[in-house]
Enzyme design. Structure first.
Site, PDB file in Angstrom:
ATOM      1  N   LYS A   1       4.368  10.800   7.710  1.00  0.00           N
ATOM      2  CA  LYS A   1       4.021  10.500   9.101  1.00  0.00           C
ATOM      3  C   LYS A   1       5.043  10.980  10.131  1.00  0.00           C
ATOM      4  CE  LYS A   1       1.443   6.439   7.615  1.00  0.00           C
ATOM      5  NZ  LYS A   1       0.686   5.326   8.067  1.00  0.00           N
TER       6      LYS A   1
ATOM      7  N   ASP B   1       9.371   3.117  -0.526  1.00  0.00           N
ATOM      8  CA  ASP B   1       8.329   3.831   0.183  1.00  0.00           C
ATOM      9  C   ASP B   1       8.605   3.622   1.670  1.00  0.00           C
ATOM     10  OD1 ASP B   1       6.123   4.741   1.477  1.00  0.00           O
ATOM     11  OD2 ASP B   1       4.664   3.722   0.185  1.00  0.00           O
TER      12      ASP B   1
ATOM     13  N   TYR C   1       0.861  -1.192   0.000  1.00  0.00           N
ATOM     14  CA  TYR C   1       0.000   0.000   0.000  1.00  0.00           C
ATOM     15  C   TYR C   1       0.886   1.226   0.000  1.00  0.00           C
ATOM     16  CZ  TYR C   1      -3.500   3.460   1.320  1.00  0.00           C
ATOM     17  OH  TYR C   1      -4.319   4.565   1.344  1.00  0.00           O
TER      18      TYR C   1
END
Ligand code: PMP
Length: 431
Positions: A271, A243, A148
């Site tokens: 984040k 990622d 994801y």
């Protein structure tokens, strides 16, 4: 199973939210589709704990899905936010602090000379793909099943996280023309990657990977896997995108690249680098980053990008993470939790496979090794759901999906972990 806690206030708030917000939530993973029941509404958090609107207290293993690596409401991070916020919240013009956080990131990753800030992990991966395509002048990308990378169209193909838990790994609204340039490979399977490069040797712009898979539950890279990805992409003139939205500054200060000793071409971050404020970033060598506007022809922009409040929280978080004890502490806590959980399940004769990389871990209700998509998928979802609700009742907030990571922070104490293991020992007998 009936609960000994009251969630009445949460239930009321959720039914109100459902009237005006699709599914009552602003991100599907929050709706508990992976475990059933009504999501609880949070009111406050401090350190390793969260409190819901009914006054229930929990040890939190979600940590806002990663950014709260220092625990919630860290006083230094809150102090930094309070200091800048009085001077204004956004200017749409450069600020000195953007350069400061850029330097911190450039120093942390040997593969990054320049970094561009955006507002989310999704924006970071979306921009990284565009950059890879612009730099190589090639159309196709390779991603892994269950990986994801946010909700950008080209990456919502066989996606993990909320998309997986809600049974929509391939989103409606993603046109065939988008999806057809996305090639799917299997995590920890080098051959599945090589096959695509054999089929399209001159057409693949990049391969994007979560270096530690985190959105199909935690699946560590097999020995040598990331190194093979590095070699294959290099041999074929494609870019390797790591990622590191979850792994950056978490599995080591310099992310998975430091931990596994592999340099990516483009790195996506999010984040953690905003200390809980909305932020993302992508970085690479100067040669690659000079393709980005205003220097080069690849356009990417953002009104709130490099927002001073987010940057202040991020700088303070990253400075606190520079303390070398942090990662040893996270490792120790992770180890304590994973070994404690494993022994509880072993004692009870219930199958459990714990995958852990530092402070990231997933408890798979599975009797075998979990090292790829197939083994992830064979885990017992119903059992997880029962376990989730039983633990909630004991004051432990786990990720509300069998396919997500648990996130530990430096604020989790040995007592928190003992309490969690004791709770598991108590509930395992009745689920
Ligand atoms: N990449 C990874 C590896 C992620 O885990 C996520 C979010 N969980 C994203 C990208 C997208 O980030 P955001 O939700 O901030 O858009």
């Amino acid at each position: 199973m009936s609960s000994t806690r009251s969630f009445a206030h949460s239930e009321r708030l959720y039914s109100e939210a459902e009237k005006v917000i699709p599914g009552g939530v602003n991100s599907p993973a929050r709706s508990w589709g992976g475990v059933g029941g009504t999501p609880i509404y949070f009111e406050k958090a401090a350190g390793s704990h969260v409190w819901d609107v009914d006054g229930n207290k929990y040890v939190d293993y979600v940590g806002s899905w990663g950014p709260m690596v220092l625990g919630h409401a860290h006083p230094d991070v809150l102090g930094a936010i309070k200091r800048v916020v009085d001077s204004g919240t956004s200017f749409g013009a450069p600020t000195e602090s953007e350069t400061k956080i850029a330097k911190i990131i450039v120093d942390a990753f040997t593969s990054i000379d320049k970094v561009r800030f955006v507002n989310s992990g999704t924006e970071a991966t979306m921009s990284a793909l565009r950059l890879a395509r612009a730099f190589t002048n090639r159309p196709k990308i390779v991603k892994f099943q269950g990986g994801y990378h946010g909700h950008t169209d080209a990456l919502l193909v066989a996606a993990g996280s909320g998309a997986l838990a809600h049974g929509v790994p391939d989103s409606a609204g993603v046109t065939d023309s988008f999806a057809s340039d996305t090639l799917l490979a299997q995590f920890n399977n080098v051959e599945s990657v090589q096959n695509h490069f054999d089929s399209y040797p001159d057409d693949i712009a990049c391969l994007i990977v979560e270096p530690v898979a985190g959105n199909m539950g935690v699946v560590p890279p097999a020995d040598g896997f990331l190194g093979e990805l590095r070699k294959i992409t290099e041999r074929n003139g494609a870019l390797l995108i790591f990622d590191e939205v979850i792994t950056g500054f978490r599995v080591a200060y310099g992310g998975a690249q430091e931990r596994f000793g592999i340099d990516a071409d483009i790195t996506c971050l999010g984040k953690i680098i905003g200390g809980g404020m909305p932020v993302g970033a992508y970085g690479a060598s100067s040669e690659i980053m000079n393709t980005v506007a205003p220097l080069g022809p690849m356009y990417q922009a953002g009104t709130l990008s490099g927002n001073p409040v987010a940057v202040a929280a991020g700088i303070t978080t990253l400075e606190l993470l520079q303390n070398s004890a942090v990662y040893d502490t996270l490792e120790e806590k992770g180890s304590l939790l994973s070994s404690g959980m494993q022994s509880v399940f072993d004692d009870a004769g219930v199958a459990l496979t714990v995958n852990r990389v530092g402070s990231l871990m997933t408890m798979f209700f599975n009797s075998g090794t979990v090292d790829d998509w197939e083994s992830v998928s064979s885990s017992d979802r119903d059992m997880f759901s029962k376990f989730f609700h039983a633990m909630l009742d004991e004051g432990i907030y786990l990720p509300p999906s069998p396919f997500e990571a648990m996130f530990l922070s430096t604020a989790h104490s040995s007592e928190d972990i003992e309490h969690t293991v004791d709770a598991a020992r108590k509930v395992i007998r009745r689920i």
